[in-house]
Design a protein around this motif. Structure first.
Motif, PDB file in Angstrom:
ATOM      1  N   ASN A 205      18.701 -46.106  33.345  1.00 22.44           N
ATOM      2  CA  ASN A 205      19.616 -45.004  33.616  1.00 22.44           C
ATOM      3  C   ASN A 205      20.928 -45.268  32.901  1.00 22.44           C
ATOM      4  O   ASN A 205      21.497 -46.360  33.007  1.00 22.44           O
ATOM      5  CB  ASN A 205      19.861 -44.860  35.119  1.00 22.44           C
ATOM      6  CG  ASN A 205      18.626 -44.403  35.863  1.00 22.44           C
ATOM      7  OD1 ASN A 205      18.053 -43.381  35.529  1.00 22.44           O
ATOM      8  ND2 ASN A 205      18.203 -45.161  36.868  1.00 22.44           N
ATOM      9  N   ASP A 210      25.649 -36.453  32.035  1.00 19.99           N
ATOM     10  CA  ASP A 210      24.601 -35.610  31.461  1.00 19.99           C
ATOM     11  C   ASP A 210      23.849 -36.284  30.317  1.00 19.99           C
ATOM     12  O   ASP A 210      23.299 -35.616  29.430  1.00 19.99           O
ATOM     13  CB  ASP A 210      25.183 -34.277  30.958  1.00 19.99           C
ATOM     14  CG  ASP A 210      25.642 -33.373  32.097  1.00 19.99           C
ATOM     15  OD1 ASP A 210      25.155 -33.552  33.231  1.00 19.99           O
ATOM     16  OD2 ASP A 210      26.489 -32.499  31.851  1.00 19.99           O
ATOM     17  N   LEU A 212      20.810 -37.780  28.596  1.00 22.92           N
ATOM     18  CA  LEU A 212      19.369 -37.608  28.760  1.00 22.92           C
ATOM     19  C   LEU A 212      18.573 -38.547  27.853  1.00 22.92           C
ATOM     20  O   LEU A 212      17.393 -38.325  27.599  1.00 22.92           O
ATOM     21  CB  LEU A 212      18.980 -36.153  28.466  1.00 22.92           C
ATOM     22  CG  LEU A 212      19.648 -35.089  29.341  1.00 22.92           C
ATOM     23  CD1 LEU A 212      19.208 -33.698  28.912  1.00 22.92           C
ATOM     24  CD2 LEU A 212      19.326 -35.316  30.814  1.00 22.92           C
ATOM     25  N   ASP A 256      12.170 -36.549  35.084  1.00 24.29           N
ATOM     26  CA  ASP A 256      13.533 -36.333  35.597  1.00 24.29           C
ATOM     27  C   ASP A 256      14.466 -35.820  34.503  1.00 24.29           C
ATOM     28  O   ASP A 256      15.226 -34.865  34.709  1.00 24.29           O
ATOM     29  CB  ASP A 256      14.086 -37.631  36.185  1.00 24.29           C
ATOM     30  CG  ASP A 256      13.412 -38.004  37.503  1.00 24.29           C
ATOM     31  OD1 ASP A 256      12.710 -37.146  38.075  1.00 24.29           O
ATOM     32  OD2 ASP A 256      13.598 -39.147  37.965  1.00 24.29           O
ATOM     33  N   ASN A 257      14.436 -36.467  33.343  1.00 24.65           N
ATOM     34  CA  ASN A 257      15.345 -36.068  32.263  1.00 24.65           C
ATOM     35  C   ASN A 257      14.992 -34.683  31.703  1.00 24.65           C
ATOM     36  O   ASN A 257      15.878 -33.890  31.381  1.00 24.65           O
ATOM     37  CB  ASN A 257      15.316 -37.099  31.135  1.00 24.65           C
ATOM     38  CG  ASN A 257      16.121 -38.340  31.468  1.00 24.65           C
ATOM     39  OD1 ASN A 257      16.486 -38.562  32.617  1.00 24.65           O
ATOM     40  ND2 ASN A 257      16.400 -39.150  30.473  1.00 24.65           N
ATOM     41  N   LYS A 260      16.112 -32.065  34.134  1.00 22.27           N
ATOM     42  CA  LYS A 260      17.574 -32.012  34.126  1.00 22.27           C
ATOM     43  C   LYS A 260      18.069 -31.206  32.926  1.00 22.27           C
ATOM     44  O   LYS A 260      19.055 -30.463  33.015  1.00 22.27           O
ATOM     45  CB  LYS A 260      18.158 -33.433  34.077  1.00 22.27           C
ATOM     46  CG  LYS A 260      19.678 -33.465  34.215  1.00 22.27           C
ATOM     47  CD  LYS A 260      20.182 -34.907  34.241  1.00 22.27           C
ATOM     48  CE  LYS A 260      21.709 -34.956  34.348  1.00 22.27           C
ATOM     49  NZ  LYS A 260      22.224 -36.356  34.335  1.00 22.27           N
ATOM     50  N   GLU A 263      18.021 -27.610  33.719  1.00 22.22           N
ATOM     51  CA  GLU A 263      19.148 -27.230  34.575  1.00 22.22           C
ATOM     52  C   GLU A 263      20.420 -27.068  33.748  1.00 22.22           C
ATOM     53  O   GLU A 263      21.192 -26.118  33.939  1.00 22.22           O
ATOM     54  CB  GLU A 263      19.346 -28.292  35.658  1.00 22.22           C
ATOM     55  CG  GLU A 263      18.207 -28.367  36.668  1.00 22.22           C
ATOM     56  CD  GLU A 263      18.417 -29.481  37.686  1.00 22.22           C
ATOM     57  OE1 GLU A 263      19.505 -30.096  37.670  1.00 22.22           O
ATOM     58  OE2 GLU A 263      17.496 -29.737  38.480  1.00 22.22           O
ATOM     59  N   ILE A 264      20.643 -27.998  32.820  1.00 25.69           N
ATOM     60  CA  ILE A 264      21.851 -27.943  31.989  1.00 25.69           C
ATOM     61  C   ILE A 264      21.872 -26.670  31.143  1.00 25.69           C
ATOM     62  O   ILE A 264      22.899 -26.011  31.009  1.00 25.69           O
ATOM     63  CB  ILE A 264      21.927 -29.196  31.084  1.00 25.69           C
ATOM     64  CG1 ILE A 264      22.176 -30.453  31.938  1.00 25.69           C
ATOM     65  CG2 ILE A 264      23.026 -29.040  30.030  1.00 25.69           C
ATOM     66  CD1 ILE A 264      22.070 -31.760  31.163  1.00 25.69           C
ATOM     67  N   LYS A 293      11.257 -26.720  41.367  1.00 22.17           N
ATOM     68  CA  LYS A 293      12.536 -26.233  40.839  1.00 22.17           C
ATOM     69  C   LYS A 293      12.417 -24.840  40.207  1.00 22.17           C
ATOM     70  O   LYS A 293      13.376 -24.342  39.615  1.00 22.17           O
ATOM     71  CB  LYS A 293      13.074 -27.228  39.800  1.00 22.17           C
ATOM     72  CG  LYS A 293      13.453 -28.577  40.395  1.00 22.17           C
ATOM     73  CD  LYS A 293      13.956 -29.526  39.334  1.00 22.17           C
ATOM     74  CE  LYS A 293      14.386 -30.868  39.926  1.00 22.17           C
ATOM     75  NZ  LYS A 293      15.598 -30.746  40.755  1.00 22.17           N
TER      76      LYS A 293
END
Length: 341
Positions: A205, A210, A212, A256-257, A260, A263-264, A293
């Motif tokens: 991580n 933000d 990725l 996960d990335n 994400k 979403e961004i 989601k």
């Protein structure tokens, strides 16, 4: 009615010699692949010099077969598309030089295609109505990217691996466990017999906001350390548990990335591409998490996930429409970046 555009596409970036005929970027008339897996398995991985020599032997009959299956001749072709990077330089050169010769001989445009862009375009073949914008996760033996596709041929790289590609990590861990090459399918298969919660391997991580990006060298090293400790203590290793736990660690980060990124960019559709897109755990997890989601997850058929020429023909079509023809001086670029021309 506008005339159909028929692209003869050639792919030789690694160890598959492939040719295809694609109409209007979406309809595949033929997709021929000559694989070298059996040859390279005994070496435990792809040997570049061997791959190049085999491409030279295979490329003419593969192109002829692609035309024959499509029931077309070279005179029916509107353009020749070819992968010119990224990939193994010797392997790329075989395809590029052959495509340049064909283009010159039949007086038809030459279209240079980025291999990664080809993987993304495989989804246009699978999903006839798919249009940008959308997020794409590209995962293969040599590449791991999260890409926002704004328009045809217009990409924004949102994240990428800082070391090993996901597929590369699969191959190295499979070799360490003793499964052999190619590692991805073998780990996927044996993982079904293992417990993915048996061993906790690290997930990288990054602390930037933000961010990725990916890193898989740490996971790979953790697996190697685990195996070495077991060996030093003379303890038995449950290969299925190791494979399943490693696979889960990689898949968790990929999923996960990728979600994400959706979403961004505020998009509700993500396409997956590349050889690792065939992984059953990645498919299952991505679909399940995407459903939670409200994100639609798209996967090409397995044959379109591996290196193939149909995906190159699809990408070439959109370059053809923009009249982005390549000169006959086109050269192989082994480290070609996405979006680079």
């Amino acid at each position: 009615m506008e005339k159909d555009v028929k692209i003869l596409a050639i792919e030789s970036s690694c160890d598959e010699t492939a040719a295809a005929v694609v109409v209007n970027g979406r309809k595949v008339l033929s997709n021929v692949i000559a694989s070298q897996i059996d040859i390279h398995t005994k070496f435990g991985g792809v040997v570049p010099e061997v791959a190049s020599r085999k491409h030279i032997e295979a490329i003419t009959p593969v192109v002829q077969e692609a035309l024959s299956e499509a029931n077309l001749t070279l005179n029916d072709i509107d353009a020749v598309g070819v992968t010119y990077g990224p990939g193994l330089v010797g392997a790329l050169l075989v395809g590029v030089q052959y495509a340049k010769g064909l283009s010159y001989a039949i007086s038809k445009p030459l279209i240079g295609v980025n291999h990664i862009e080809g993987h993304i375009s495989a989804n246009f073949i699978q999903y006839k109505d798919l249009k940008p914008p959308f997020v794409c996760l590209v995962v293969s033996g040599g590449h791991t990217f999260i890409v926002y596709m704004k328009d045809y041929g217009d990409f924004e790289v949102m994240g990428q691996t800082r070391d090993d590609a996901a597929g590369e990590a699969f191959d190295k861990v499979a070799r360490a466990i003793g499964l052999g090459y190619p590692g991805g399918p073998k780990i996927d298969k044996i993982s079904k017999q293992g417990n993915a919660e048996a061993i906790t391997f690290p997930r990288a991580n990054f602390h930037e906001k933000d961010c990725l990006d990916f890193s898989f060298s740490g996971i790979k090293s953790a697996v190697l350390n685990y195996l070495n400790k077991k060996k030093m203590k003379n303890e038995e290793v449950n290969e299925a548990d190791v494979a399943a736990s490693f696979q889960k660690a990689v898949v968790d980060v990929l999923v996960d990335n990728a979600l994400k990124a959706c979403e961004i960019k505020r998009v509700d559709r993500i396409a997956i591409a590349g050889g690792v897109a065939s992984n059953s755990t990645l498919r299952t997890c991505m679909i399940e998490k995407g459903k939670e989601k409200g994100i639609d997850v798209l996967f090409p058929d397995t044959i379109l996930c591996t290196d193939n020429a149909a995906m190159i023909g699809s990408a070439a079509y959109y370059e053809f429409l923009k009249k982005k023809n390549a000169p006959l001086e086109l050269n192989a670029i082994p480290n070609l970046k996405l979006g680079q021309r």
